[in-house]
Design a protein around this motif. Structure first.
Motif, short mmCIF file in Angstrom:
data_model
loop_
_atom_site.label_atom_id
_atom_site.label_comp_id
_atom_site.label_asym_id
_atom_site.label_seq_id
_atom_site.Cartn_x
_atom_site.Cartn_y
_atom_site.Cartn_z
N PHE A 118 -45.56 -11.15 -69.83
CA PHE A 118 -44.20 -10.62 -69.87
C PHE A 118 -44.31 -9.10 -69.92
CE2 PHE A 118 -42.11 -14.27 -72.58
CZ PHE A 118 -42.38 -15.18 -71.59
N VAL A 119 -43.45 -8.42 -69.19
CA VAL A 119 -43.39 -6.96 -69.24
C VAL A 119 -41.94 -6.54 -69.45
CG1 VAL A 119 -43.77 -4.79 -68.01
CG2 VAL A 119 -45.40 -6.68 -67.72
N TRP A 120 -41.71 -5.74 -70.49
CA TRP A 120 -40.42 -5.09 -70.73
C TRP A 120 -40.56 -3.64 -70.29
CZ3 TRP A 120 -35.76 -6.89 -72.16
CH2 TRP A 120 -35.69 -8.18 -72.68
N SER A 121 -39.62 -3.15 -69.49
CA SER A 121 -39.71 -1.77 -69.00
C SER A 121 -38.31 -1.23 -68.70
CB SER A 121 -40.58 -1.71 -67.75
OG SER A 121 -39.98 -2.45 -66.69
N GLY A 122 -38.25 0.05 -68.34
CA GLY A 122 -36.98 0.68 -67.97
C GLY A 122 -35.93 0.61 -69.05
N ILE A 123 -36.34 0.68 -70.28
CA ILE A 123 -35.42 0.48 -71.40
C ILE A 123 -34.61 1.74 -71.68
CG2 ILE A 123 -35.30 -0.01 -73.88
CD1 ILE A 123 -37.95 -1.65 -73.43
N THR A 124 -33.28 1.57 -71.63
CA THR A 124 -32.34 2.62 -72.02
C THR A 124 -31.30 1.98 -72.93
OG1 THR A 124 -30.70 2.29 -70.25
CG2 THR A 124 -32.62 3.68 -69.72
N ALA A 125 -30.31 2.75 -73.34
CA ALA A 125 -29.24 2.20 -74.18
C ALA A 125 -28.40 1.17 -73.43
CB ALA A 125 -28.35 3.32 -74.69
N SER A 126 -28.39 1.24 -72.09
CA SER A 126 -27.51 0.36 -71.33
C SER A 126 -28.22 -0.49 -70.28
CB SER A 126 -26.43 1.19 -70.64
OG SER A 126 -27.03 2.13 -69.76
N SER A 127 -29.55 -0.43 -70.22
CA SER A 127 -30.26 -1.25 -69.23
C SER A 127 -31.69 -1.52 -69.69
CB SER A 127 -30.27 -0.55 -67.87
OG SER A 127 -30.99 0.67 -67.94
N ALA A 128 -32.26 -2.56 -69.12
CA ALA A 128 -33.66 -2.91 -69.37
C ALA A 128 -34.09 -3.88 -68.27
CB ALA A 128 -33.82 -3.56 -70.74
N TRP A 130 -36.99 -7.10 -67.57
CA TRP A 130 -38.01 -8.03 -68.05
C TRP A 130 -38.57 -8.75 -66.84
CZ3 TRP A 130 -38.22 -13.31 -67.30
CH2 TRP A 130 -39.18 -14.02 -68.04
N GLU A 131 -39.87 -8.95 -66.84
CA GLU A 131 -40.46 -9.75 -65.77
C GLU A 131 -41.56 -10.64 -66.31
OE1 GLU A 131 -43.69 -7.20 -63.39
OE2 GLU A 131 -41.68 -6.29 -63.35
N GLN A 132 -41.71 -11.76 -65.64
CA GLN A 132 -42.75 -12.74 -65.98
C GLN A 132 -43.68 -12.89 -64.78
OE1 GLN A 132 -42.08 -16.82 -67.90
NE2 GLN A 132 -42.08 -17.29 -65.72
N ALA A 133 -44.97 -12.97 -65.06
CA ALA A 133 -45.96 -13.23 -64.00
C ALA A 133 -46.96 -14.25 -64.51
CB ALA A 133 -46.67 -11.93 -63.61
N PHE A 134 -47.51 -15.03 -63.58
CA PHE A 134 -48.55 -16.01 -63.90
C PHE A 134 -49.83 -15.64 -63.16
CE2 PHE A 134 -45.65 -19.99 -64.65
CZ PHE A 134 -45.18 -19.42 -65.81
N TRP A 146 -40.45 -14.20 -62.04
CA TRP A 146 -39.10 -14.13 -62.59
C TRP A 146 -38.86 -12.70 -63.02
CZ3 TRP A 146 -37.08 -18.65 -66.03
CH2 TRP A 146 -35.70 -18.52 -66.26
N VAL A 147 -37.71 -12.17 -62.64
CA VAL A 147 -37.30 -10.81 -63.00
C VAL A 147 -35.87 -10.86 -63.53
CG1 VAL A 147 -36.86 -8.46 -62.18
CG2 VAL A 147 -38.79 -9.76 -61.26
N MET A 148 -35.64 -10.21 -64.65
CA MET A 148 -34.28 -10.06 -65.21
C MET A 148 -33.95 -8.58 -65.27
SD MET A 148 -34.16 -12.65 -68.45
CE MET A 148 -34.43 -14.40 -68.29
N GLU A 149 -32.83 -8.21 -64.68
CA GLU A 149 -32.28 -6.86 -64.79
C GLU A 149 -31.11 -6.96 -65.75
OE1 GLU A 149 -33.63 -4.22 -63.52
OE2 GLU A 149 -34.96 -5.05 -62.00
N LEU A 150 -31.22 -6.29 -66.89
CA LEU A 150 -30.21 -6.40 -67.94
C LEU A 150 -29.34 -5.15 -67.96
CD1 LEU A 150 -33.18 -7.55 -69.23
CD2 LEU A 150 -31.48 -8.49 -70.78
N SER A 151 -28.04 -5.36 -68.19
CA SER A 151 -27.11 -4.25 -68.33
C SER A 151 -26.06 -4.60 -69.37
CB SER A 151 -26.46 -3.92 -66.98
OG SER A 151 -25.74 -5.03 -66.49
N ARG A 152 -25.52 -3.58 -70.00
CA ARG A 152 -24.47 -3.81 -70.99
C ARG A 152 -23.17 -4.15 -70.29
NH1 ARG A 152 -26.55 -4.64 -76.02
NH2 ARG A 152 -28.07 -3.03 -76.52
N PRO A 153 -22.42 -5.10 -70.84
CA PRO A 153 -21.11 -5.45 -70.23
C PRO A 153 -20.10 -4.33 -70.41
CG PRO A 153 -21.54 -6.80 -72.18
CD PRO A 153 -22.74 -5.93 -71.98
#
Length: 153
Positions: A118-128, A130-134, A146-153
């Motif tokens: 798992f890698v967490w990167s690009g972390i800010t107050a409103s975004s981040a 996460w990615e998974q690799a095997f 698997w990649v998740m792009e997170l943002s605040r609503p």
């Protein structure tokens, strides 16, 4: 260097844009996209973090428990899905000076032993991100599945 507050950024609600391979072990497989909502909370004065993610289109939920080991100065991340109700083996690791969190563990997928990253990167107050690799070759090569792009609503 990791601290008990590494996951404080994650507390609250997030919109999650997911992309995942239809076959986690096949680099030629197609990517599928779907939305989710995640809600995270902080516990043990920052040394624990819990989130639940809901995938409305599939009716499935997941949760992650993150625990900080103060002696080893590293995190253990435990995932479970509402499909199984069991915990997957943990991935462990830490955040570096560059702000990236990298976590590794062992698991099986479709009957094959895999290393998980798992890698967490690009972390800010409103975004981040996460990615998974095997890896099926002891970490010589990795397939991001698997990649998740997170943002605040």
């Amino acid at each position: 260097m990791s601290t008990p507050h590494d996951f404080d950024f994650f507390v609250g609600e997030w919109r999650v844009a997911n992309r995942r391979r239809t076959d986690f072990l096949d680099k030629a497989s197609e990517w599928e996209g779907f939305e989710a909502v995640s809600r995270a909370s902080r516990h043990f004065d920052g040394r624990a973090n819990f989130d639940e993610i809901v995938f409305p289109a599939s009716g499935v939920s997941g949760l992650t428990l993150r625990l900080y080991d103060q002696v080893r100065e590293e995190w253990s991340l435990y995932w479970s899905s509402s499909r199984t109700g069991t915990l997957f083996p943990p991935v462990t690791g830490r955040f570096g000076a560059d702000g990236r969190g990298v976590f590794h563990g062992k698991d099986t997928h479709d009957g094959k032993d895999v290393l998980v990253r798992f890698v967490w990167s690009g972390i800010t107050a409103s975004s981040a991100r996460w990615e998974q690799a095997f890896s099926v070759d002891d970490g010589r090569t990795w397939l991001t599945n698997w990649v998740m792009e997170l943002s605040r609503p």
